[in-house]
Design a protein around this motif. Structure first.
Motif, PDB file in Angstrom:
ATOM      1  N   CYS A  62      -1.582  -5.389   4.845  1.00 45.99           N
ATOM      2  CA  CYS A  62      -2.817  -4.843   5.452  1.00 45.99           C
ATOM      3  C   CYS A  62      -4.067  -5.132   4.644  1.00 45.99           C
ATOM      4  O   CYS A  62      -5.178  -4.922   5.130  1.00 45.99           O
TER       5      CYS A  62
ATOM      6  N   CYS B  41       3.609  -1.164   6.971  1.00 45.56           N
ATOM      7  CA  CYS B  41       3.413  -2.460   6.295  1.00 45.56           C
ATOM      8  C   CYS B  41       4.760  -3.035   5.833  1.00 45.56           C
ATOM      9  O   CYS B  41       4.979  -4.245   5.893  1.00 45.56           O
TER      10      CYS B  41
ATOM     11  N   CYS C 148      -2.457  -4.895  -0.727  1.00 41.62           N
ATOM     12  CA  CYS C 148      -1.224  -4.884   0.060  1.00 41.62           C
ATOM     13  C   CYS C 148      -1.096  -6.214   0.804  1.00 41.62           C
ATOM     14  O   CYS C 148      -2.044  -6.669   1.442  1.00 41.62           O
TER      15      CYS C 148
ATOM     16  N   CYS D 151       0.818  -1.219   0.000  1.00 43.33           N
ATOM     17  CA  CYS D 151       0.000   0.000   0.000  1.00 43.33           C
ATOM     18  C   CYS D 151       0.845   1.259   0.000  1.00 43.33           C
ATOM     19  O   CYS D 151       0.340   2.353  -0.250  1.00 43.33           O
TER      20      CYS D 151
HETATM   21 ZN    ZN Z   1      -0.423  -2.012   3.693  1.00 42.02          ZN
END
Ligand code: ZN
Length: 476
Positions: free
Chosen positions: A462, A435, A459, A430
């Motif tokens: 997430c 992340c 992603c 993302c």
């Molecule tokens: Zn993410």
């Protein structure tokens, strides 16, 4: 203490203990030795000869693309390092500092260069006045020092050899073009000289060079599936020109800041070659950069005429431009075969009384261990063709391995599974730092480069919409 020349059987298993295999190979083939100061390496003649061949190939291309070599001082005033905030933060922990010289404490501490943007930027500010002075296209071959806690010869050492290109341009477009041009020079040298396939692309903010606007890297897959950052090219925007006051009066009379780039590859490439092509018997060197491309091993060398014929053959091959050596030591042929195989020499030539009688010679190639015969009369052409073939095959073999080991992942578990099996993993991201950190923590893998094509939708960490498709891997 074991004699230095005892070999082969003492190389650790490449599949089950790759780190030890690497250490065994670099030491036993006399590429390097450990320096007396922890984290330093001595590059021995056989290793240095590889570096000289890599240097020659790169230097030729730098000059063809308009660059000139120069040399800047090793010592950098501490105050220079602190001028670009991100840069100093990135390098501070690794910088070695000279505080005393001439028997007294220095008024200002001096850094040993970890990289030269600051000192070169300072000089460029002095030299550049007008748009007519641009672009400035320079390269420096030198050593740099970055204090490291854990070190491995060629891969990570406190002092290493490299080149660093530093350029200044009037516009953002020209500087970006330079950044990408030098990345493509690196990629081409990796492919055609080192037989090392690489993935190129932009790096994430976390992985970029401290002080760069954008860093582009080339990543190579090693035998164990881990990635080696083999070279980087940085677009520095106006970060350094503003910090060091690199200004020029443009055609319109206005005073403007230049746009700068820097790019580098190092002796790390030697580690990359070893870990890309090596096998259980030791080094496998691509002919273009091999210090010795062909070794002649006489068979029954005491028989009349054999040594003379070998010497004549050596002369002919050298004349034809082959880097050739004749092993006329009193070791047995079998011992010699092992020794030169371990040292990764691409082609071995065997010549004995029976071959001479038949007007033939035997060629053994290091990459596949295949043997073939050639007529003694056409030895030059046969050896040249075989060297070309070995070079090609090494590249294609490494490329096939890398391509077969790039997998996709939708979840962290799949990503972990992928890197555990020695793959590069293509996954969505993302764009948020948390992340990226989560991937690192969960799978000990880092974002190597952005993939050429954005194929991922979510992603991997997430589950939100993916902004970039990224190649994740464990890395050296
Ligand atoms: Zn993410």
């Amino acid at each position: 203490m074991a004699k230095e020349n005892e070999f082969v059987s003492q190389i650790a298993d490449i599949e089950t203990d790759f780190p030890q295999w690497y250490t065994d190979v670099v030491l036993k083939t006399k590429l390097v030795d450990y320096g007396p100061v922890r984290g330093t390496m001595v590059i021995r003649p056989y290793g240095y000869a590889i570096w000289e061949n890599i240097q020659r190939e790169l230097d030729k291309r730098f000059k063809e693309t308009g660059h000139e070599n120069a040399y800047f001082p090793l010592l950098i005033p501490m105050s220079f390092m602190t001028k670009e905030a991100e840069h100093v933060e990135g390098f501070a922990p690794e910088v070695a500092v000279v505080t005393h010289a001439g028997g007294e404490k220095l008024a200002e501490p001096l850094c040993i260069r970890p990289t030269s943007e600051t000192i070169i930027g300072t000089m460029y500010a002095k030299w550049i006045q007008s748009y007519r002075d641009l672009p400035v296209l320079m390269n420096q071959w030198c050593n740099v020092m970055r204090w490291e806690k854990t070190t491995r010869p060629f891969l990570r050492t406190s002092e290493f050899l490299w080149q660093e290109g530093h350029t200044v341009h009037a516009t953002e477009e020209e500087a970006m073009e330079e950044t990408m041009k030098m990345l493509s020079v690196y990629e081409e040298v990796a492919r055609t000289c080192l037989a090392m396939p690489v993935l190129t692309g932009r790096k994430t903010e976390k992985e970029k060079f401290a002080g760069a606007v954008a860093t582009y890297g080339m990543e190579a897959m090693m035998h164990d599936g881990k990635s080696l950052q083999a070279g980087t090219s940085h677009y520095l925007g106006q970060n350094f020109s503003k910090a060091f006051n690199i200004q020029f009066s443009d055609k319109d009379g206005a005073l403007k800041y230049g746009y700068t780039t820097s790019w580098g590859v190092s002796t790390r490439l030697i580690g990359g070659i070893i870990m890309t092509h090596g096998d259980q018997r030791g080094l496998v060197l691509p002919p273009v950069i091999a210090p010795v491309q062909a070794v002649i091993v006489p068979i029954a060398s005491k028989k009349p005429g054999v040594l003379e014929a070998c010497r004549a053959l050596k002369g002919r091959l050298a004349e034809a431009g082959v880097r050739v050596t004749l092993d006329d030591s009193d070791n047995s042929p079998g011992w010699k075969f092992n020794e030169w195989e371990m040292k990764g020499v691409p082609v071995r030539i065997e010549l004995g009384p029976r071959d001479l009688e038949a007007g033939k010679l035997l060629l053994a190639r290091r990459d596949t261990h295949e043997k073939s015969e050639a007529s003694l009369e056409c030895a030059e052409a046969a050896v040249a063709a075989l060297l070309d073939d070995v070079q090609q095959n090494l590249y294609l073999r490494a490329k096939a391995r890398m391509e077969s080991r790039i997998v996709s992942a939708e979840t962290l578990d799949e990503l972990l599974d992928g890197v555990n099996q020695g793959n590069f993993v293509r996954a969505g991201w993302c764009g948020c730092r948390a992340c990226e950190d989560k991937v690192k923590e969960f799978a000990q893998a880092t974002a190597r480069v952005f993939a050429k094509e954005d194929t991922a939708e979510r992603c991997v960490a997430c589950g939100k919409k993916s902004a970039h498709t990224v190649i994740f891997a464990r890395a050296y």
